[in-house]
Structure formats: structure tokens, C-alpha cells
Design an enzyme around this catalytic site. Structure first.
Site: not given
Ligand code: ATP
Ligand code: MG
Length: 570
Positions: A46, A272, A282
Site C-alpha cells: 500500500e 511476518r 509503517k
């Protein structure tokens, strides 16, 4: 993409003999059994921030699998949230993927490329009686949703007719409603034990300008609705994401099942990457930037790909790291020491050597001719002759590190001591006679002599020096600034258990040294070149602060793991 052999005949990867991880096994089987004749993956960031080390793992995995099995990997921007996204992030992400050494298949893609198709499929779901326009507010919707232990309740708007839903959805599209007034929801099952299936939102109203589609849309699809369909449009075979999407998989499959999509992609999840002394979110990285705790997304202390690039980490070291940590479905925390090991390993093999004195003190060689400039040829790498030699000027006055001289020292100190000898790297053996001090007792100049005939040879009198130190000519050098970085956080787990990560920011994570003296060959240093400054670590030019007038080097990393440092100094 390379056309490497698909390893069909063993359970190990032929190239590096590592056992295949679970995704390699799945793909191998799919190819073997003809489920797919070739594979297609995608990396779907994104564009709402810069990529970090965790994304590097996902990039290496998606692009790596495509390369390994002779397939393709798309770069697709998951751009369904226009308010948080922008073109700067799009560009940084493209640059990061390319810098890591990967080539995406065809053009860059955007979920927004498919907004028309996604809209058509939303109408299809309405027509099939599988979607409805709901007027519940966000808060009401939460109340109706139920909890993990209690089922939800149907929305009072759930039984609107197809015609009414089509009309309302069209009104949503043309902007007749305010943001939040209504949304389009799938009609699945409010009693499902999986909350993701309790009539999830497909479209919400957002009167926001979009970095790709401009003002064409004021309704935007949800991630869940857009993602799988975009995978299907692109013919993605293996849609690989992190474990937090595991619970979304039934919804992913529900859309694929109920829509006339051109292909059937499958979602697979992996754990992850978490790394200690770091944050990999982020949102938190953006906070560090926005509040000025660091000097931008590419601050060399940031775990961002652009930060690591600016710091001098080679892309090969990041790829090596991602391959070493492996791919599993078990969450864990990787020690940042593994990453540092990979960086040192790569740089030790490939970085040419040079000399730079960070905290200089002058040494006058009293028996050396005052105006003589002797050119010495020094190997660029101790065990790679093909990296050649460089010319280094030797003169009567040189600089050494302040730390490399003592008036008195015990036997463990292998550097220059008054009355004793040391070898200058690639040059002569010298012996110190005298230390000149200022009023406060600091040594400001050392008087020493060269021992004749010691260029590349031991002293004839048999008194060998115990150590070797680096040096730079006091007249033939380059002034520079050197930036030394330490970990950004003092806490191993800065944001664990709801801790405020800002509280463990290391106040000493950046040290700026000015007046450093580098050998002249470093005037030709180029961006993306990395050096070992003898005895100091690995360095590269800083891309932000170096100018024609001022040269700034970043220390990528020290020579040794400073946490495991064995003090051999005294
Ligand atoms: P963040 O949590 O930092 O905001 P994100 O998941 O929201 O990250 P995306 O841009 O959606 O960021 O991520 C793109 C891809 O990278 C996704 O497939 C995501 O699963 C993967 N990814 C993100 N963070 C990690 C991580 N720490 N380790 C491995 N893969 C990751
Ligand atoms: Mg995400």
C-alpha cells in the site's frame, strides 16, 4: 526472470542445498501435478509509507519464488485508501524493489486499474442478492457485528430489493451521499464464527482525490473486496501474505467463488518478520519521521529499505538475510545481529580498503625530508588481488588516531607508544620520541622517526613492531565528516506489550565527527560504493549531505559486533 531449473526431483533446493520451505513445496507440487503450468506471484504494497525490512522479506519471497520456479511476479500498488497514499510513496517503493535487485513483470500495476471491473462485480453481487446498501453508521455497525463469542445481528437494511440496492449504489457512486451515510456490504452470515464473514463492507464513500484516478471515484473498495479479485484479474496463482490475513482467507475464497472471475488464485500465509531493537510498522515509522525523531524516512538509522540503502547496506546482504531467516508459519523475533552479520560478510568480501583518521593527531617524522611526497601502492583488498592497488601519498607529517598513541602503556597495547615502534599500514615502521602537549595536557603533536629500510620489510635491527595502525598524510588528504550510527532504540522490544516506543529512542544513536582526514583516493568515491576504512568499519558516501564542497561518509557498520566486543586495547 531467469529460467532456472524447477527442482522437481528432490526435497531440497538444488542450488543451495537448503531444504525447501513450505511455499516452495506447495509450488513444486502444484507444478508437478499440473495444477498450474507456471506460477505468478505479486508484491502488493500500500503506498502509504516507505518500505521496511519486513517488506524486504516479502519482496524476496514473492520475487524469489517467481525466479526460482520460472514464473512471474507483479508489483501491484494496493491503492484503495487515497487519503493516506501518495505518489512519493509509489516512487520510493518502485525504487526500493529495483534496488533490491528484482524486476517486476510488465508495467507497475495498481488496484485502481481495476476499479471499473470491481464496480461491475459489485453490481453483479447486488443482482445475485449477495450485496446490499446499508445505512448503519460505523458505530451502529460495530454494535450489530457481535463479538468473538456472540453472533451479530442482521442490519435492518439487509432485505432491500435488488432494484433499490442498485439505485442506492448508483447514488453512492455519483456522490449524492455524504461520507459515512451508507456503504455497500456483502450479504454473507452475521452468525458466522469468523467475524470477517459478518456482512463485510465492499465499498465506502470517500470524497477524496486519488493519486491515480483523480476525482473519478468517490466510493472506494475495501482491501478485502479488492485484493482477491485483483489477484484473479492478474492471473496470480499463489497470493502470499502475512499471517494476520489468515482469518480473511474464507472471505477471499467467498468472493472468488461467487464472482465470475477469470482465474482462481489461492492465498497462502507466512509469518511476518520481526526484528529486535526495531519497529516494523509503517505507522510507527511515519510517526518517527513526522515528529522529527529521525531525519526522514531514509535516515540511516531507520529499518526502512531506503534508510539501509543510504547507510550503505548492500542489496545482496539484505537478500542473503532474507534467505537465511527462512519462511515459516511460526511467529518469532530475529536478532538484528543476523542482519549485521550478513552486511559485514558481504562488505568484507567486496569492499575495497582505504584509510581515514576519524579523530586525528599530528605526527611529524623528524628524519623524513620536509617536502618529499612518496607514492606508495597499497592493495585495495587483502585477499582479492583483482581489486588492484591504489596510490597513497606519504609525507613528513601525517595524522594518526588520537587513540593510537600513548606515552606509556602495558604490553597489550599494540599501537604507538613513546620510545616504541609501530608499523604504518602499507608504509614504514616508525618510532615515537616525544609528545608535545597543550596547556591542558592534551597531546597535540607527536615527534617520531621512520626506521629506514622498513617499507615492506622488518627492521634490520630485529626490533619488530607489535602492531599496525592506519594513517593519512597531513598535506595530501581529504577533509570529511563522518557519521557514526548506533541502534535507534535502547530497548530490545521497543513496542512490545503496548510500550511507547518513543520512550526508548537512543539519544546517542547519531554521532557526527567533523575534521576527519581521509586518504585522497576517497575523493573519487561514488554513490553506492562502499569501503572498509581500515580498523574503523565499513563506510559509504552519504547521499543527502555530501556536496561538492563537503564530503560526508556514513559508517555502515563497525568491523566487529560491538555487543560482543572483546576489549583488546589494553
Ligand atoms: P505495516 O504493518 O508496516 O504497515 P503493511 O502490511 O500494512 O505493513 P503493506 O504495504 O500492506 O504493509 O505490505 C505489503 C506486503 O508486505 C504485504 O503482503 C504484507 O503482508 C508484507 N509485509 C508487511 N510487513 C511485513 C513483515 N514485517 N514481514 C513480512 N512481510 C511483511
Ligand atoms: Mg497492509
Amino acid at each position: 526472470m531467469t529460467d532456472r531449473q524447477v527442482p522437481l526431483d528432490t526435497d531440497t533446493n538444488l542450488e543451495n542445498k537448503k531444504p525447501l520451505h513450505f511455499l516452495q513445496q506447495i509450488i513444486r507440487k502444484d507444478l508437478e501435478q499440473g495444477v498450474h503450468s507456471s506460477i505468478a506471484t505479486r508484491f502488493p504494497p500500500e503506498p502509504n509509507g516507505y518500505l521496511h525490512i519486513g517488506h524486504a522479506k516479502s519482496i524476496c519471497l514473492n520475487f524469489g519464488l517467481a525466479e526460482e520456479f520460472g514464473g512471474t511476479c507483479n508489483l501491484r500498488f494496493d491503492d484503495t485508501n487515497p487519503e493516506k497514499e501518495n505518489e512519493e510513496y509509489v516512487n520510493s517503493i518502485k525504487q526500493d524493489v529495483a534496488w533490491l535487485g528484482f524486476k517486476w513483470n510488465g508495467d507497475v500495476r495498481y488496484t485502481s486499474d481495476y476499479f471499473d471491473q470491481l464496480f461491475q462485480w459489485a453490481i453483479y453481487l447486488i443482482e445475485e442478492g449477495l450485496a446490499f446498501v446499508c445505512d448503519l453508521t460505523g458505530e451502529q455497525m460495530r454494535d450489530y457485528r457481535g463479538t468473538l463469542t456472540e453472533p451479530g445481528k442482521n442490519s435492518p437494511y439487509r432485505d432491500r430489493s435488488v432494484a433499490e440496492n442498485l439505485a442506492l449504489f448508483e447514488k453512492m457512486r455519483v456522490g449524492e451521499f455524504d461520507e459515512g451515510a451508507c456503504s455497500l456490504r456483502a450479504k454473507i452470515d452475521m452468525a458466522s464464527p469468523n467475524i470477517n464473514l459478518r456482512d463485510p463492507i465492499l465499498y465506502r464513500i470517500k470524497k477524496a482525490h486519488h493519486h491515480q484516478t483523480g476525482d473519478k471515484w468517490c466510493i472506494y473498495p475495501s482491501y478485502d473486496y479488492a485484493h482477491g479479485q485483483s489477484d484473479a484479474i492478474e492471473g496470480i496463482t499463489h497470493s502470499i501474505c502475512t499471517l494476520e490475513f489468515e482469518d480473511h482467507k474464507p472471505l477471499y475464497d467467498w468472493f472468488i467463488q461467487h464472482l465470475p472471475v477469470p482465474a482462481i488464485p489461492r492465498q497462502y500465509e507466512f509469518a511476518r518478520l520481526n526484528i529486535n531493537y526495531s519497529v516494523t510498522s509503517k505507522r510507527k515509522l511515519k510517526q518517527l519521521v513526522d515528529e522529527g525523531h529521525v531525519d526522514g524516512w531514509d535516515d540511516p538509522r531507520m529499518p526502512t529499505i531506503s534508510g539501509m540503502r543510504r547507510r550503505g547496506f548492500p542489496p545482496a546482504a539484505l537478500r542473503d538475510f532474507c534467505s537465511r531467516i527462512g519462511v515459516t508459519r511460526a511467529d518469532g523475533i530475529v536478532d538484528v545481529g543476523v542482519l549485521e552479520f550478513c552486511v559485514r560478510d558481504e562488505l568484507d568480501k567486496n569492499a575495497p580498503r582505504a584509510m581515514c583518521v576519524l579523530r586525528p593527531v599530528k605526527v611529524v617524522l623528524t628524519n623524513y625530508p620536509e617536502h618529499q611526497i612518496e607514492t606508495l601502492n597499497i592493495h585495495n583488498h587483502p585477499n582479492r588481488e583483482e581489486l588492484g592497488d591504489r596510490a597513497v601519498s606519504f609525507t613528513q607529517t601525517i595524522f594518526i588516531e588520537q587513540d593510537d598513541f600513548r606515552e606509556e602503556a602495558n604490553k597489550k597495547y599494540k599501537r604507538l607508544v613513546k620510545g616504541k615502534r609501530v608499523r604504518l599500514r602499507g608504509a614504514y615502521v616508525i618510532e615515537a620520541d616525544e609528545a608535545i602537549k597543550d596547556a591542558s595536557g592534551n597531546v597535540v603533536e607527536i615527534r617520531a622517526r621512520i626506521i629506514e629500510g622498513t617499507l615492506g620489510k622488518d627492521p634490520a635491527d630485529g626490533v619488530k613492531p607489535k602492531g599496525v595502525i592506519h594513517w593519512v598524510s597531513a598535506t595530501q588528504h581529504l577533509n570529511c565528516e563522518v557519521r557514526i550510527f548506533e541502534r535507534l532504540f535502547t530497548d530490545e522490544a521497543p513496542d512490545a506489550g503496548g510500550k511507547n516506543f518513543l520512550e526508548s529512542i537512543n539519544p546517542h544513536s547519531l554521532e557526527i565527527l567533523t575534521g576527519c582526514k581521509a586518504e585522497l583516493s576517497l575523493a573519487k568515491a561514488k554513490i553506492d560504493e562502499r569501503f572498509q576504512f581500515e580498523r574503523q568499519g565499513y563506510f559509504c558516501l552519504d547521499t543527502k549531505y555530501s556536496t561538492a564542497e563537503k564530503i560526508v561518509f556514513n559508517r555502515t557498520i563497525g568491523l566487529k559486533d560491538s555487543f560482543a566486543k572483546i576489549d583488546d586495547q589494553e
